[in-house]
Design an enzyme around this catalytic site. Structure first.
Site, PDB file in Angstrom:
ATOM      1  N   ASP A  70       0.754  -1.236   0.006  1.00 46.82           N
ATOM      2  CA  ASP A  70       0.234  -0.027   0.004  1.00 46.82           C
ATOM      3  C   ASP A  70       0.924   1.376  -0.084  1.00 46.82           C
ATOM      4  O   ASP A  70       1.993   1.270   0.512  1.00 46.82           O
ATOM      5  CB  ASP A  70      -0.933  -0.066   1.156  1.00 46.82           C
ATOM      6  CG  ASP A  70      -1.765   1.231   1.414  1.00 46.82           C
ATOM      7  OD1 ASP A  70      -2.419   1.616   0.580  1.00 46.82           O
ATOM      8  OD2 ASP A  70      -1.500   1.898   2.257  1.00 46.82           O
TER       9      ASP A  70
ATOM     10  N   ASP B 168      -0.976  -0.624   6.072  1.00 47.13           N
ATOM     11  CA  ASP B 168      -1.341  -0.030   7.629  1.00 47.13           C
ATOM     12  C   ASP B 168      -2.668   0.382   7.929  1.00 47.13           C
ATOM     13  O   ASP B 168      -2.897   0.920   8.980  1.00 47.13           O
ATOM     14  CB  ASP B 168      -0.436   0.987   7.696  1.00 47.13           C
ATOM     15  CG  ASP B 168      -0.731   2.303   6.864  1.00 47.13           C
ATOM     16  OD1 ASP B 168      -1.253   2.119   6.250  1.00 47.13           O
ATOM     17  OD2 ASP B 168      -0.706   3.528   7.686  1.00 47.13           O
TER      18      ASP B 168
ATOM     19  N   ASP C 143      -6.952  -1.592   4.127  1.00 44.55           N
ATOM     20  CA  ASP C 143      -5.996  -2.537   3.850  1.00 44.55           C
ATOM     21  C   ASP C 143      -6.518  -3.894   4.419  1.00 44.55           C
ATOM     22  O   ASP C 143      -5.808  -4.813   4.125  1.00 44.55           O
ATOM     23  CB  ASP C 143      -4.681  -2.236   4.219  1.00 44.55           C
ATOM     24  CG  ASP C 143      -4.066  -0.971   3.702  1.00 44.55           C
ATOM     25  OD1 ASP C 143      -4.407  -0.873   2.539  1.00 44.55           O
ATOM     26  OD2 ASP C 143      -3.489  -0.115   4.257  1.00 44.55           O
TER      27      ASP C 143
END
Length: 733
Positions: free
Chosen positions: A427, A627, A631
C-alpha cells in the site's frame, strides 16, 4: 448481501441454494477440519462445504429442496465433533474463545511445574522408594486432568474409527504411564516423567494456537468499534443526541468538527474537510460541500455538516469492509499441519506393529513376557515426544527472535505460507510513504526572496485548519520563518485563503482564487505548478500586489529506506507491486522513487481485495503490506499479510506479521526469518519421525528395551530443541 458479524449466521438464498454458517466444536488440528468438511460434503443436498480450522467455522451451500440441517449436525456428531447453526441473534463468540484460551492456560500452569518436579525426581533419585511414589502421585494429575482433552478426544476418534494427533499423544503417554505403574510395583525403571513432559509441551502449543485463532474475531471487533456510537439527529431543526443505531435512511444528522460521521449519506448543509483515512488510507482530507457523499466512521475536521442518511447498519461502507474481512477469512484454506497428515497413517501402523510384535513373540518365540516388553518398547519409541516439541519450540524461538527485532509473527501457518512468497504488494500511503503532508518545494518569483515568501504565506496559512496549510506552516517554521499576525482573514472553502499581513493583502490558493482576487498568474508560475503536479505534489499560488509572487508545494514523501527495502525484496526473488487510491500520476512518481515497476492506481478499498485475488489467480503467492483499515480485507486475502505497526489496530489484527518499528526493511527480514523458522520445523519433524521410524524395527525385534527407548526419546527431544535454539543466531541481512 449485508453485513455479517462474527456472531451472526449468514443465509443467502440464490434460487434453490441456501448458504449457512455453522460453529464447529471439538477441532484440534487441520486434519480435524478436513474430516468435518468431508463428512459435510458427503451429505445429500450439500453442494459445497468448507471448514476453516482457524475460525472454527463451517460454510455450507445447501440445496434448499433436499437438505436437512439436522442431518448435517448428526453426521458431524457421529465422527466426534459438534456442529451448531449460528443464529442471527446469537451472542458474541468472543467470550467462548477467551474461555478456550483460559482452559488451555490452566492446564499449562498445572502441567509444567508438576512435570518438571517428576523429571527431577526420577532423574536423580530413581532408586529411592519415596521419589518413585512421589513421582507417580505428581504425574497422575498431569496425565488424567491436564491431559484429559487428549484422552477424551482419542476415545472419540476411536469410536469413529479414526486417528489424529490426539490419538498419538494419548497412546504414547498412557503407555508410558501404565508401564511405569507396573514397574512401580515390580521395581523396574519408571517413565512417568516422559508422559508428564510430553503433555506439558503439547498443552503449551495448544494454548498458543488458541490465542492465534482468537485474533480473527479481534479484527472484526476493532472494525465494528470504529463506527460512531451516537448521532445528533435533527428533528424540526433541533438536535437530539441518540444512539447511531437508531438512525434510519432519510434522517438528517448534524456533525460538528472533530466528530465521526455516524452514517453514510449526502451533505445537505455546510462545508468541511473530511478525514477519510480510516477507510481510504489516504492522508489528505477531502473537501465536502452540499451534494457530496460522505461515509460513516470518517471524521469531520473543520466546519459543521448536515448529512442526510442514505445507508445505515449493514449497508454502510464500514459494514462492507467488515464483510470483506470475514469472507477473506472464510475463503482462506487452513494449512494442513505436516505432523497431523503423517500421524493419520503413522498411528495405525504403530499400533499394528505393536500388536504383531506381541503376538509374534508369544506364538512364534513362545516368550509372552518378552513380547510384552517388545511391544511396550515399540509404543514408547513411537511416543510423540520429539514430535510434540518439533513445531512449538521452533515457533517459540523463531517468534521470540523476531520480537527482539521488531517483527511479530502470528503462528506456524504464517511460517508455512511465507516460504513460497513470489510477490509483495505495498500500500502507498502510510506504508511506502510517511502518511502526512510535508512542504517539499518553495519557488519564489523573480525579485522575491524565499524567506519573505515563506514568512508571508505562513502568516496567512497559520489561521487555516486545512492540512495543506498546516504542512506549509510547519515547513516554514522548520526553515526559520517567523509568523506575523494577520487581519481580515478570509477562507474560501475549497479554493484557498487570504489575509492582510503588514498592510499587504496576501492571497494563497488555487488559480480560481487568484482570478477572483485580481492576482495575475504568470506563465512561469503556471509552468511551475504543472511541473510540481506532474511529480504528484499539491501546489498552490501565493500572490500580492496584483501578481503571483511564488509557488509552494506539499506532498506525502517516501519513507527513508523504502527504495532499499524494495531492492532487498528483489534479492529474495520477489517482485514488488504498489497499490493505492491515488491518481496514476502521483502513484507513478512515488513508485519511481521507490524503484517499483508495477503500479495499481485509483484502486478503491473494495477493489484492493479483488486486485490481490487477481494476482493470486495469475499464479503468484502474494504478500500484502499495509497499515490502514481499508487494507485489512486485502491483508487477510493475501497469502501473507504484513502490517506496519504504526498503522491502525485492525490492520495489525488482520495481518499475519506485524512490523513494530514501521521500518520497511522489516518486510524482507520477516520473510527471511519465517522461511528460516519453517525450515527448522521441517528439520525437527524429519528428525522426530525419522528417529522413531528407524528405531521401531529394533524395538519390534527385541533389540531395544523400554529403558533404551526412553533414552532415545530423550535424545531426540534434546536434538529437536537444540536445532530450534539455532534460530537465536538469525541476523538481519
Amino acid at each position: 448481501m449485508g453485513l455479517v458479524s462474527t456472531t451472526a449466521a449468514k443465509q443467502r438464498h440464490d434460487g434453490a441454494v441456501t448458504e449457512l454458517d455453522f460453529d464447529v466444536s471439538g477441532m484440534h488440528c487441520a486434519s480435524c477440519a478436513a474430516r468435518v468438511e468431508k463428512a459435510l460434503s458427503s451429505q445429500t443436498g450439500v453442494m459445497h462445504a468448507t471448514v476453516n480450522f482457524a475460525t472454527s467455522r463451517a460454510r455450507v451451500e445447501l440445496d434448499a429442496e433436499t437438505s436437512d440441517v439436522d442431518t448435517l449436525v448428526r453426521a458431524v456428531a457421529e465422527i466426534g465433533y459438534g456442529l451448531a447453526a449460528v443464529e442471527p441473534t446469537g451472542s458474541p463468540a468472543w467470550a467462548d474463545e477467551n474461555e478456550e484460551q483460559r482452559m488451555w492456560l490452566r492446564r499449562v500452569v498445572v502441567a509444567w511445574p508438576l512435570g518438571a518436579a517428576v523429571l527431577v525426581l526420577l532423574l536423580f533419585w530413581m532408586e529411592a522408594t519415596w521419589a518413585r511414589w512421589t513421582g507417580a502421585m505428581l504425574s497422575a494429575p498431569v496425565q488424567f486432568w491436564a491431559g484429559w482433552p487428549f484422552l477424551h478426544q482419542a476415545v472419540i476418534r476411536l469410536r469413529a474409527r479414526a486417528a489424529n494427533m490426539d490419538t498419538l499423544i494419548a497412546m504414547g503417554t498412557i503407555t508410558a504411564f501404565a508401564y511405569s505403574t507396573y514397574e512401580l510395583f515390580a521395581g523396574g525403571d519408571l517413565y512417568y516423567d516422559t508422559a508428564a513432559v510430553i503433555i506439558a509441551f503439547i498443552l503449551l502449543g495448544r494454548y498458543f494456537e488458541a490465542r492465534a485463532r482468537g485474533r480473527t474475531s479481534s479484527a472484526i471487533r476493532i472494525l465494528l468499534e470504529l463506527g460512531a456510537k451516537d448521532a445528533r439527529l435533527l428533528v424540526d431543526g433541533e438536535e437530539h443526541m441518540v444512539p447511531a443505531g437508531q438512525i434510519v435512511v432519510g434522517d438528517a444528522v448534524r456533525v460538528r468538527p472533530g466528530e465521526k460521521i455516524p452514517i453514510d449519506g449526502v451533505v445537505v448543509g455546510g462545508a468541511s474537510a473530511v478525514d477519510e483515512s480510516m477507510l481510504t488510507g489516504e492522508s489528505v482530507p477531502v473537501d465536502k460541500a452540499i451534494g457530496d457523499s460522505v461515509a460513516g466512521a470518517t471524521i469531520n475536521r473543520q466546519g459543521v455538516l448536515t448529512v442526510r442518511a442514505t445507508a445505515v447498519g449493514s449497508d454502510t461502507v464500514l459494514a462492507q469492509i467488515v464483510r470483506l474481512v470475514q469472507e477473506a477469512q472464510s475463503a482462506k484454506a487452513p494449512v494442513q499441519r505436516l505432523a497431523d497428515r503423517i500421524s493419520a497413517v503413522f498411528v495405525p501402523i504403530v499400533i499394528l506393529v505393536a500388536a504383531v510384535t506381541m503376538v509374534g513373540w508369544s506364538l512364534v518365540a513362545g516368550d509372552p513376557s518378552r513380547g510384552v516388553l517388545a511391544a511396550v518398547a515399540v509404543l514408547i519409541i513411537a511416543c510423540p515426544c520429539a514430535l510434540g516439541l518439533a513445531t512449538p519450540t521452533a515457533i517459540l524461538v523463531g517468534t521470540g527472535r523476531g520480537a527482539s527485532m521488531g517483527v511479530l509473527i502470528k503462528g506456524g501457518e504464517v511460517l508455512e505460507r511465507s516460504k513460497r512468497i513470489s510477490m509483495v504488494v505495498f500500500d502507498k500511503t502510510g506504508t511506502l510513504t510517511r502518511g502526512e503532508m510535508t512542504l517539499t518545494d518553495v519557488v519564489p518569483a523573480a525579485g522575491v526572496e524565499e524567506p519573505e515568501l515563506l514568512r508571508r504565506v505562513a502568516a496567512v496559512e497559520a489561521d487555516s485548519e486545512h492540512p495543506v496549510a498546516q504542512a506549509i506552516v510547519d515547513g516554514a517554521r522548520a526553515r526559520g520563518a517567523e509568523i506575523s499576525p494577520v487581519s481580515s482573514f478570509e477562507a474560501v472553502f475549497g479554493h484557498g485563503v487570504a489575509a492582510d499581513v503588514n498592510g499587504a493583502r496576501i492571497v494563497v490558493g488555487r488559480r480560481t482564487l487568484m482570478a477572483e482576487a485580481g492576482v495575475d498568474v504568470s506563465s512561469d508560475a503556471d509552468r511551475t505548478v504543472a511541473r510540481l503536479e506532474a511529480e504528484g505534489k499539491t501546489a498552490v499560488f501565493a500572490g500580492w500586489d496584483g501578481s503571483v509572487r511564488g509557488v509552494l508545494a506539499v506532498a506525502d514523501t517516501l519513507k527513508d529506506g523504502a527504495a532499499a527495502a524494495v531492492a532487498d525484496l528483489g534479492s529474495l526473488g520477489a517482485s514488488v507491486v504498489m497499490i493505492t487510491g491515488d491518481n496514476q500520476r502521483t502513484a507513478a512518481t512515488i513508485a519511481g522513487q521507490a524503484g517499483i515497476d508495477r503500479v495499481m492506481a485509483e484502486v478503491v478499498p473494495a477493489d484492493k481485495v479483488e486486485e490481490v485475488r487477481r494476482l493470486q489467480r495469475e499464479g503468484n503467492v502474494v504478500a500484502m503490506v499495509g497499515d490502514g483499515v481499508n487494507d485489512a480485507p486485502a491483508l487477510v486475502q493475501a497469502d501473507l499479510g504484513i502490517a506496519i505497526g504504526s498503522g491502525t489496530d485492525v490492520a495489525i489484527e488482520s495481518s499475519d506479521i506485524t512490523l513494530l518499528s514501521g521500518e520497511l526493511d522489516g518486510v524482507a527480514t520477516a520473510i527471511r526469518l519465517s522461511r528460516r523458522t519453517f525450515r527448522t520445523i521441517l528439520q525437527n519433524l524429519g528428525w522426530a519421525f525419522g528417529y522413531n521410524v528407524g528405531a521401531i524395527p529394533l524395538a519390534a525385534f527385541g533389540l531395544l528395551n523400554p529403558i533404551i527407548a526412553g533414552a532415545a526419546m530423550a535424545f531426540s527431544s534434546v536434538s529437536v530443541v537444540t536445532n530450534s535454539l539455532r534460530l537465536y543466531r538469525f541476523r538481519r541481512a
